[in-house]
Write a protein that holds these residues in place. Structure first.
Motif, PDB file in Angstrom:
ATOM      1  N   ASP A 161       0.915  -1.212  -0.099  1.00  0.00           N
ATOM      2  CA  ASP A 161      -0.073  -0.027   0.088  1.00  0.00           C
ATOM      3  C   ASP A 161       0.724   1.469  -0.017  1.00  0.00           C
ATOM      4  OD1 ASP A 161       0.880  -0.558   2.560  1.00  0.00           O
ATOM      5  OD2 ASP A 161      -0.772   0.327   3.373  1.00  0.00           O
ATOM      6  N   VAL A 162       2.230   1.126  -0.140  1.00  0.00           N
ATOM      7  CA  VAL A 162       3.067   2.535  -0.250  1.00  0.00           C
ATOM      8  C   VAL A 162       3.147   3.155  -1.354  1.00  0.00           C
ATOM      9  CG1 VAL A 162       4.288   1.807   1.780  1.00  0.00           C
ATOM     10  CG2 VAL A 162       5.198   1.483  -0.795  1.00  0.00           C
ATOM     11  N   PRO A 163       2.964   4.493  -1.675  1.00  0.00           N
ATOM     12  CA  PRO A 163       2.972   5.039  -2.866  1.00  0.00           C
ATOM     13  C   PRO A 163       4.297   4.848  -3.593  1.00  0.00           C
ATOM     14  CG  PRO A 163       3.372   6.658  -1.081  1.00  0.00           C
ATOM     15  CD  PRO A 163       2.980   5.393  -0.486  1.00  0.00           C
ATOM     16  N   ILE A 164       4.142   4.687  -4.957  1.00  0.00           N
ATOM     17  CA  ILE A 164       5.228   4.376  -5.776  1.00  0.00           C
ATOM     18  C   ILE A 164       5.174   5.450  -7.047  1.00  0.00           C
ATOM     19  CG2 ILE A 164       6.402   2.743  -7.289  1.00  0.00           C
ATOM     20  CD1 ILE A 164       5.976   1.822  -4.370  1.00  0.00           C
ATOM     21  N   ALA A 165       6.307   6.141  -7.165  1.00  0.00           N
ATOM     22  CA  ALA A 165       6.300   7.104  -7.868  1.00  0.00           C
ATOM     23  C   ALA A 165       7.389   7.106  -8.976  1.00  0.00           C
ATOM     24  CB  ALA A 165       6.675   8.475  -7.160  1.00  0.00           C
ATOM     25  N   TYR A 166       7.392   7.892 -10.114  1.00  0.00           N
ATOM     26  CA  TYR A 166       8.263   7.737 -11.175  1.00  0.00           C
ATOM     27  C   TYR A 166       8.903   9.237 -11.280  1.00  0.00           C
ATOM     28  CZ  TYR A 166      10.276   6.885 -15.744  1.00  0.00           C
ATOM     29  OH  TYR A 166      11.033   7.062 -16.953  1.00  0.00           O
ATOM     30  N   VAL A 167      10.214   9.117 -11.430  1.00  0.00           N
ATOM     31  CA  VAL A 167      11.011  10.220 -11.471  1.00  0.00           C
ATOM     32  C   VAL A 167      11.659  10.496 -12.867  1.00  0.00           C
ATOM     33  CG1 VAL A 167      12.804  11.816 -10.285  1.00  0.00           C
ATOM     34  CG2 VAL A 167      11.866  10.164  -9.083  1.00  0.00           C
ATOM     35  N   GLN A 168      11.435  11.801 -13.652  1.00  0.00           N
ATOM     36  CA  GLN A 168      12.213  12.190 -14.907  1.00  0.00           C
ATOM     37  C   GLN A 168      12.480  13.450 -14.857  1.00  0.00           C
ATOM     38  OE1 GLN A 168       7.886  11.548 -16.477  1.00  0.00           O
ATOM     39  NE2 GLN A 168       8.993  12.684 -18.109  1.00  0.00           N
ATOM     40  N   PRO A 169      13.449  13.871 -15.496  1.00  0.00           N
ATOM     41  CA  PRO A 169      13.959  15.378 -15.850  1.00  0.00           C
ATOM     42  C   PRO A 169      12.400  16.202 -16.243  1.00  0.00           C
ATOM     43  CG  PRO A 169      15.324  14.009 -17.216  1.00  0.00           C
ATOM     44  CD  PRO A 169      14.222  13.126 -16.798  1.00  0.00           C
ATOM     45  N   GLY A 170      12.572  17.477 -15.675  1.00  0.00           N
ATOM     46  CA  GLY A 170      11.625  18.312 -15.785  1.00  0.00           C
ATOM     47  C   GLY A 170      12.226  19.553 -16.153  1.00  0.00           C
ATOM     48  N   GLU A 171      10.936  20.819 -16.218  1.00  0.00           N
ATOM     49  CA  GLU A 171      11.556  22.135 -16.860  1.00  0.00           C
ATOM     50  C   GLU A 171      10.813  22.908 -15.804  1.00  0.00           C
ATOM     51  OE1 GLU A 171      13.500  22.518 -19.105  1.00  0.00           O
ATOM     52  OE2 GLU A 171      13.757  20.491 -20.154  1.00  0.00           O
ATOM     53  N   ARG A 172      11.295  24.248 -15.612  1.00  0.00           N
ATOM     54  CA  ARG A 172      10.709  25.169 -14.994  1.00  0.00           C
ATOM     55  C   ARG A 172       9.211  25.327 -15.328  1.00  0.00           C
ATOM     56  NH1 ARG A 172      14.560  30.473 -13.724  1.00  0.00           N
ATOM     57  NH2 ARG A 172      16.373  29.172 -13.176  1.00  0.00           N
ATOM     58  N   SER A 173       8.679  25.146 -16.512  1.00  0.00           N
ATOM     59  CA  SER A 173       7.276  25.411 -16.755  1.00  0.00           C
ATOM     60  C   SER A 173       6.457  24.431 -16.077  1.00  0.00           C
ATOM     61  CB  SER A 173       7.159  24.859 -18.081  1.00  0.00           C
ATOM     62  OG  SER A 173       7.539  23.661 -18.565  1.00  0.00           O
ATOM     63  N   ALA A 174       7.088  23.442 -15.501  1.00  0.00           N
ATOM     64  CA  ALA A 174       6.178  22.614 -14.526  1.00  0.00           C
ATOM     65  C   ALA A 174       5.903  23.058 -13.145  1.00  0.00           C
ATOM     66  CB  ALA A 174       6.855  21.314 -14.233  1.00  0.00           C
ATOM     67  N   LEU A 175       6.521  24.243 -12.960  1.00  0.00           N
ATOM     68  CA  LEU A 175       6.194  24.964 -11.658  1.00  0.00           C
ATOM     69  C   LEU A 175       5.203  26.051 -11.808  1.00  0.00           C
ATOM     70  CD1 LEU A 175       9.981  25.876 -10.813  1.00  0.00           C
ATOM     71  CD2 LEU A 175       8.662  24.022  -9.634  1.00  0.00           C
ATOM     72  N   LYS A 176       3.846  25.349 -11.870  1.00  0.00           N
ATOM     73  CA  LYS A 176       2.639  26.088 -11.972  1.00  0.00           C
ATOM     74  C   LYS A 176       1.891  26.316 -10.918  1.00  0.00           C
ATOM     75  CE  LYS A 176       1.956  24.445 -16.877  1.00  0.00           C
ATOM     76  NZ  LYS A 176       1.105  23.493 -17.514  1.00  0.00           N
TER      77      LYS A 176
END
Length: 206
Positions: A161-176
Motif C-alpha cells: 500500500d505504499v505510494p510508488i512514484a516515477y522520476v524524470q527530468p523536468g522543466e521550470r514550466s512545470a512550476l505552475k
C-alpha cells in the motif's frame, strides 16, 4: 520448563528491543536531509513563491544549477532488477528498512542522490533515505528488495500500500500555481539546489 520458556522469550524480546534502539540510534547519528514541502504560488523570473505545509508563504531563488524533476504516479510492478530507486523508510529491529514510499528513476537519472542517509519525513519524524540499484527482488506480501549503493547495501521491504512514484527530468514550466513540490535548499538557504514537482496535481510522496 515453563519458566525457562518464559525466560527465553523475555531474553529474545529484550534483545530485539536493544537491537531496535541501536538501529534507531545509528539512523539518528547520520546527517539528515531536510527538504521543504509545499504548493507553488507563482514563479516570477528566478524567484519561486510557495506556501509550505504549515500555511506560511515563502520565496526561494532559482539558479542555472537548480535541477527540476517531474514526479508522477506509477505501480509496484515498475520496480525491476537493476532499477535505480530511492526510498524514504523506517529502520526495523531486524536491520531491514520498511519503505514509506519508493521513487523509480528514469534510466538517465541513475546515480541521483546515491547512498544511505538520514531523512526528515513530511510529518517531521526522522527516518532514512536510500538511493541505489535494485539487486535481488523477492515477491511476497509486496516486495523485498536488495538495494545496492556505493559502500553498502540494504534490505528494503515494500508493503503493497505504499505510494510508488516515477522520476524524470523536468522543466521550470512545470512550476505552475497549485503544483505540489518537494524542495531542496542549497547550502546558502537562499536558492534551491533541486525541486521535485508533482505532475498533473500529483503530490511527490518522498
Amino acid at each position: 520448563m515453563l519458566f525457562r520458556s518464559m525466560k527465553n522469550a523475555l531474553s529474545t524480546t529484550f534483545g530485539l528491543l536493544l537491537l531496535s534502539a541501536a538501529v534507531m540510534t545509528q539512523a539518528a547519528d547520520m546527517p539528515v536531509v531536510k527538504p521543504m514541502r509545499g504548493t507553488v504560488d507563482s514563479l516570477q523570473a528566478d524567484t519561486l513563491n510557495f506556501t509550505n505545509r504549515a500555511g506560511q508563504h515563502q520565496s526561494i531563488g532559482l539558479t542555472d544549477k537548480t535541477t527540476i524533476r517531474l514526479i508522477s504516479k506509477t505501480s509496484l510492478d515498475s520496480i525491476k532488477t537493476d532499477s535505480f530507486i530511492g526510498s524514504a523508510a523506517t529502520p526495523q529491529a531486524d536491520g531491514t528498512l520498511k519503505a514509506l514510499e519508493v521513487t523509480v528513476f528514469e534510466a538517465s537519472l541513475k546515480g541521483s542522490g546515491e547512498g544511505h542517509y538520514g531523512w526528515e519525513n513530511a510529518d517531521g519524524s526522522t527516518g532514512t533515505m536510500t538511493n541505489g540499484t535494485v539487486g535481488t527482488l523477492a515477491k511476497t506480501n509486496g516486495r523485498t528488495l536488495t538495494v545496492l549503493y556505493k559502500g553498502g547495501e540494504k534490505q528494503l521491504v515494500v508493503p503493497e500500500d505504499v505510494p510508488i512514484a516515477y522520476v524524470q527530468p523536468g522543466e521550470r514550466s512545470a512550476l505552475k500555481a497549485g503544483a505540489k513540490i518537494v524542495l531542496f535548499p542549497a547550502d546558502d538557504g537562499k536558492s534551491a539546489r533541486g525541486i521535485a514537482v508533482g505532475k498533473d496535481g500529483f503530490t511527490p510522496p518522498m
